[in-house]
Scaffold this motif. Sequence first.
Motif, PDB file in Angstrom:
ATOM      1  N   ARG A 107      -2.797  37.063  44.926  1.00  0.00           N
ATOM      2  CA  ARG A 107      -4.175  36.692  45.242  1.00  0.00           C
ATOM      3  C   ARG A 107      -4.306  35.921  46.552  1.00  0.00           C
ATOM      4  NH1 ARG A 107      -5.887  40.722  42.861  1.00  0.00           N
ATOM      5  NH2 ARG A 107      -6.215  40.603  40.607  1.00  0.00           N
ATOM      6  N   THR A 108      -3.235  35.396  47.089  1.00  0.00           N
ATOM      7  CA  THR A 108      -3.311  34.759  48.402  1.00  0.00           C
ATOM      8  C   THR A 108      -3.035  35.746  49.533  1.00  0.00           C
ATOM      9  OG1 THR A 108      -1.002  34.045  48.126  1.00  0.00           O
ATOM     10  CG2 THR A 108      -2.717  32.455  47.597  1.00  0.00           C
ATOM     11  N   VAL A 109      -2.212  36.754  49.282  1.00  0.00           N
ATOM     12  CA  VAL A 109      -1.881  37.728  50.313  1.00  0.00           C
ATOM     13  C   VAL A 109      -2.926  38.833  50.389  1.00  0.00           C
ATOM     14  CG1 VAL A 109      -0.179  39.457  51.029  1.00  0.00           C
ATOM     15  CG2 VAL A 109       0.572  37.244  50.152  1.00  0.00           C
ATOM     16  N   GLN A 110      -3.479  39.224  49.254  1.00  0.00           N
ATOM     17  CA  GLN A 110      -4.382  40.373  49.200  1.00  0.00           C
ATOM     18  C   GLN A 110      -5.608  40.235  50.101  1.00  0.00           C
ATOM     19  OE1 GLN A 110      -5.455  41.362  45.179  1.00  0.00           O
ATOM     20  NE2 GLN A 110      -6.553  43.216  45.753  1.00  0.00           N
ATOM     21  N   PRO A 111      -6.351  39.108  50.111  1.00  0.00           N
ATOM     22  CA  PRO A 111      -7.510  39.023  51.013  1.00  0.00           C
ATOM     23  C   PRO A 111      -7.138  39.106  52.488  1.00  0.00           C
ATOM     24  CG  PRO A 111      -7.594  37.317  49.328  1.00  0.00           C
ATOM     25  CD  PRO A 111      -6.226  37.911  49.273  1.00  0.00           C
ATOM     26  N   VAL A 112      -6.020  38.504  52.871  1.00  0.00           N
ATOM     27  CA  VAL A 112      -5.595  38.562  54.278  1.00  0.00           C
ATOM     28  C   VAL A 112      -5.226  39.994  54.657  1.00  0.00           C
ATOM     29  CG1 VAL A 112      -3.939  37.664  55.946  1.00  0.00           C
ATOM     30  CG2 VAL A 112      -4.766  36.199  54.109  1.00  0.00           C
ATOM     31  N   LEU A 113      -4.578  40.691  53.764  1.00  0.00           N
ATOM     32  CA  LEU A 113      -4.198  42.074  54.027  1.00  0.00           C
ATOM     33  C   LEU A 113      -5.420  42.973  54.115  1.00  0.00           C
ATOM     34  CD1 LEU A 113      -1.652  43.779  54.443  1.00  0.00           C
ATOM     35  CD2 LEU A 113      -1.611  44.195  51.987  1.00  0.00           C
ATOM     36  N   GLU A 114      -6.445  42.678  53.330  1.00  0.00           N
ATOM     37  CA  GLU A 114      -7.684  43.470  53.397  1.00  0.00           C
ATOM     38  C   GLU A 114      -8.421  43.255  54.711  1.00  0.00           C
ATOM     39  OE1 GLU A 114      -9.794  42.215  49.963  1.00  0.00           O
ATOM     40  OE2 GLU A 114      -8.764  43.606  48.592  1.00  0.00           O
ATOM     41  N   ASP A 115      -8.368  42.048  55.241  1.00  0.00           N
ATOM     42  CA  ASP A 115      -9.071  41.725  56.493  1.00  0.00           C
ATOM     43  C   ASP A 115      -8.244  42.034  57.738  1.00  0.00           C
ATOM     44  OD1 ASP A 115     -11.175  40.838  54.980  1.00  0.00           O
ATOM     45  OD2 ASP A 115     -10.535  38.734  55.010  1.00  0.00           O
ATOM     46  N   LEU A 116      -7.019  42.504  57.560  1.00  0.00           N
ATOM     47  CA  LEU A 116      -6.162  42.786  58.709  1.00  0.00           C
ATOM     48  C   LEU A 116      -6.725  43.957  59.505  1.00  0.00           C
ATOM     49  CD1 LEU A 116      -3.500  41.945  60.086  1.00  0.00           C
ATOM     50  CD2 LEU A 116      -2.350  43.677  58.717  1.00  0.00           C
TER      51      LEU A 116
END
Length: 327
Positions: free
Chosen positions: A161-170
Amino acid sequence: MILSKTLLRRHTVLPGFDLALGLTLTYLCLIVLIPLSATFLRSTELTWDQFMEVVTSPRVVASYKLTFGASLLAAIINGVFGLLVAWVLVRYDFFGRRIVDALVDLPFALPTAVAGITLTGLYSANGWIGQYLEPLGIKVSFTPVGVFVAMTFIGLPFVVRTVQPVLEDLASELEEAAATLGASRWQSFTKVILPILMPALLTGFALAFARALGEYGSIIFIAGNIPFVSEIAPLLIYIRLQEFNYVGAAVIATVMLLISFAMLFINWSTVAVAVIVGDKLVQGLSAALRKAQDSDRAKSAFLASVTHEWRTPLNAISGFAQLITND
């Protein structure tokens, strides 16, 4: 009023800053600062020699080794596989993806006691999974391996849940810029994507590690709670409280707090460095992408000008050829 003017230098449309700040500080003091301070103050009732005698006793040292070692190993495993799970959920579209995404949050919603009983049933000698591991000489339940399994189970959602939003906004343009510069897929991942994800990945690692350190409910069922073998530090604190040895429990908790604060400080420092490196990497790739786009626009303008310069002679030659054909 002076404090609010010092902390809030710019005008805001939200009223009641003094009241909101006071309530926030009061709440944090009641929930966080006062309990932690009480733990430290209670441990000071002992002399230094008595403090070290409690901390360095063989049973306490064994519980520290198991708790911190298993927590660290579980956080590392969750960091690797949590990144993999987040990558699959973001980059691939497959049947049942929403169900898998919802299952990631299951350790959040599941009571810890239920999780412990479930894991114990699965990995016991006659369990669904344990019955296949037992002939191989691998025993999970009532061993330190069971402690590691429980910590891994409850820590995975923090990384995802901490990596997923950053990966989506990459931005995909960064990968395109890396490909334009001649990077392979593996180089794009290790040199471009991973440095950008590193702050979020380290944050998830720290959260998973802290969660595993304080886990109690799911571990006591699968660990067996054997002294010097599978006894964790939170359980030893509870045992000391049952023995009415409040000072001994506070001393064990104080050492755990100090080590946790030290590791979190190291993690925060690493995250700060990773953020700086990631920002510089993004700026460099963005500049390379703009340069490539400017080069493409320059090439397009050059071709357009050449086409315009040669359009009139070509039209004249084409018209002359048509006249000759008609004659």
